[in-house]
Design an enzyme around this catalytic site. Structure first.
Site, mmCIF file in Angstrom:
data_model
loop_
_atom_site.group_PDB
_atom_site.id
_atom_site.type_symbol
_atom_site.label_atom_id
_atom_site.label_comp_id
_atom_site.label_asym_id
_atom_site.label_seq_id
_atom_site.Cartn_x
_atom_site.Cartn_y
_atom_site.Cartn_z
ATOM 1 C CD GLU A 1 66.784 61.463 13.278
ATOM 2 O OE1 GLU A 1 65.864 61.602 12.480
ATOM 3 O OE2 GLU A 1 67.581 62.324 13.496
ATOM 4 C CD GLU B 1 71.867 67.202 9.690
ATOM 5 O OE1 GLU B 1 70.698 67.949 10.218
ATOM 6 O OE2 GLU B 1 71.640 66.241 8.938
ATOM 7 N N GLY C 1 63.305 64.320 7.819
ATOM 8 C CA GLY C 1 63.914 65.548 7.254
ATOM 9 C C GLY C 1 63.696 65.947 5.800
ATOM 10 C CB SER D 1 66.592 57.758 4.240
ATOM 11 O OG SER D 1 67.900 58.514 3.933
ATOM 12 C CG ASN E 1 65.070 68.349 11.356
ATOM 13 O OD1 ASN E 1 65.118 69.524 11.689
ATOM 14 N ND2 ASN E 1 66.281 67.549 11.653
ATOM 15 C CG HIS F 1 69.540 66.022 14.285
ATOM 16 N ND1 HIS F 1 70.501 65.901 13.399
ATOM 17 C CD2 HIS F 1 68.383 65.496 13.866
ATOM 18 C CE1 HIS F 1 70.092 65.428 12.159
ATOM 19 N NE2 HIS F 1 68.629 65.298 12.362
ATOM 20 N N GLY G 1 69.709 61.227 5.298
ATOM 21 C CA GLY G 1 69.892 62.006 3.935
ATOM 22 C C GLY G 1 70.519 61.021 3.006
ATOM 23 C CE LYS H 1 67.650 67.082 7.959
ATOM 24 N NZ LYS H 1 68.730 66.200 7.790
HETATM 25 C C1 PEP Z 1 66.892 64.398 10.164
HETATM 26 O O1 PEP Z 1 67.774 65.018 9.975
HETATM 27 O O2 PEP Z 1 66.320 64.219 11.453
HETATM 28 C C2 PEP Z 1 66.326 63.336 9.036
HETATM 29 C C3 PEP Z 1 65.509 62.259 9.462
HETATM 30 O O3 PEP Z 1 66.493 63.560 7.724
HETATM 31 P P1 PEP Z 1 66.196 62.726 6.528
HETATM 32 O O4 PEP Z 1 64.739 62.305 6.608
HETATM 33 O O5 PEP Z 1 66.537 63.906 5.624
HETATM 34 O O6 PEP Z 1 67.001 61.516 6.538
#
Ligand code: PEP
Length: 250
Positions: free
Chosen positions: A168, A101, A232, A211, A11, A99, A174, A13
């Site tokens: 998630e 976000e 991500g 993460s 992803n 998601h 993040g 973003k």
């Molecule tokens: C995401 O936004 O789907 C995600 C998993 O982000 P990150 O790996 O950066 O935590």
């Protein structure tokens, strides 16, 4: 036992531009290794890069997906939006929906349910994201939240073969923090049993996202209930993304 039939979803973003395409060269070569025959690698770049990604990856097994779509399938007056039909017509096969976000920007379960329906109608595979906030986790509400998000998001949907769930936790995205392996396994098993009851479907895939990086992947990949990862930040450096895949399947 190997982990070679897993999903690895990048992803990106709101990152990347046309020059990012060059970074795909190494993963294209890597994806041709025999060990990865059953592995599913999917890139979800921003809308602006969907077509260039589809074109660049078309001679490989790597698929491309969008990060969201509008809930209406037909064309319409929705400035700034694109729908599932448009995404499909670009040659994409997946779309991330729900998601956190986007939930943070006001997307609710009802809208997500409409989006999932429109994506399925257009034959896109849906990566349906669910997860609790830190506040909900602290109140021991994780399972209640997941049950609500999943049952509402999948309301009146009977075809599940094109749906993958990505667990998630919002507090993990993040932040560098990941759930304890025992807790994560317990939650993934809970979601699988919820879906089995809901749809009598035995093999729905559950991914983990939040993460994931080259350091914690060894520990995460030991959790056998997990069918893959939504990645991500760490997926934006192709070398790290490849390293995560290598460490999981070996
Ligand atoms: C995401 O936004 O789907 C995600 C998993 O982000 P990150 O790996 O950066 O935590």
């Amino acid at each position: 036992m190997t982990n070679n039939n897993m999903y690895f979803i990048a992803n990106w973003k709101m990152y990347g531009n046309l020059s990012s395409i060059t970074t795909l060269k190494s993963i294209k070569i890597f994806s041709k290794t025999r060990k990865l025959k059953k592995t599913k690698i999917i890139y979800c770049p921003p809308y602006t890069l969907l077509r260039p990604f589809v074109d660049t990856l078309k001679s490989s097994t790597i698929k491309v997906g969008a990060q969201n779509c509008h809930h209406q399938t037909d064309f319409g007056s929705f400035t700034g939006s694109i729908n599932a039909k448009m995404i499909k017509s670009l040659g994409c096969s997946y779309v991330i929906l729900g998601h956190s976000e986007n939930r943070r920007e006001g997307e609710n379960d009802k809208i997500i349910n409409l989006k999932i329906k429109s994506a399925i109608k257009e034959n896109l595979k849906v990566i349906f994201c669910v997860g609790e906030t830190l506040k909900e986790k602290r109140k021991n509400k994780t399972k209640i939240v997941l049950k609500k998000q999943i049952l509402n998001g999948l309301k009146n949907i009977s075809k599940f073969n094109n749906i993958i769930i990505a667990y998630e936790p919002v507090w993990s995205i993040g932040s560098g923090k990941i759930p304890a392996s025992k807790d994560l396994d317990n939650i993934v098993i809970f979601v699988k049993s919820l879906l089995r009851k809901r749809s009598r479907l035995k093999n729905i895939k559950i991914l983990y996202g939040g993460s994931v990086n080259t350091k914690n992947i060894k520990e995460l990949s030991k959790i056998r209930s997990i069918n893959g990862f939504l990645i991500g930040g760490a997926s934006q450096k192709t070398k790290n993304f490849i390293d995560i895949i290598k460490k999981t399947i070996n």
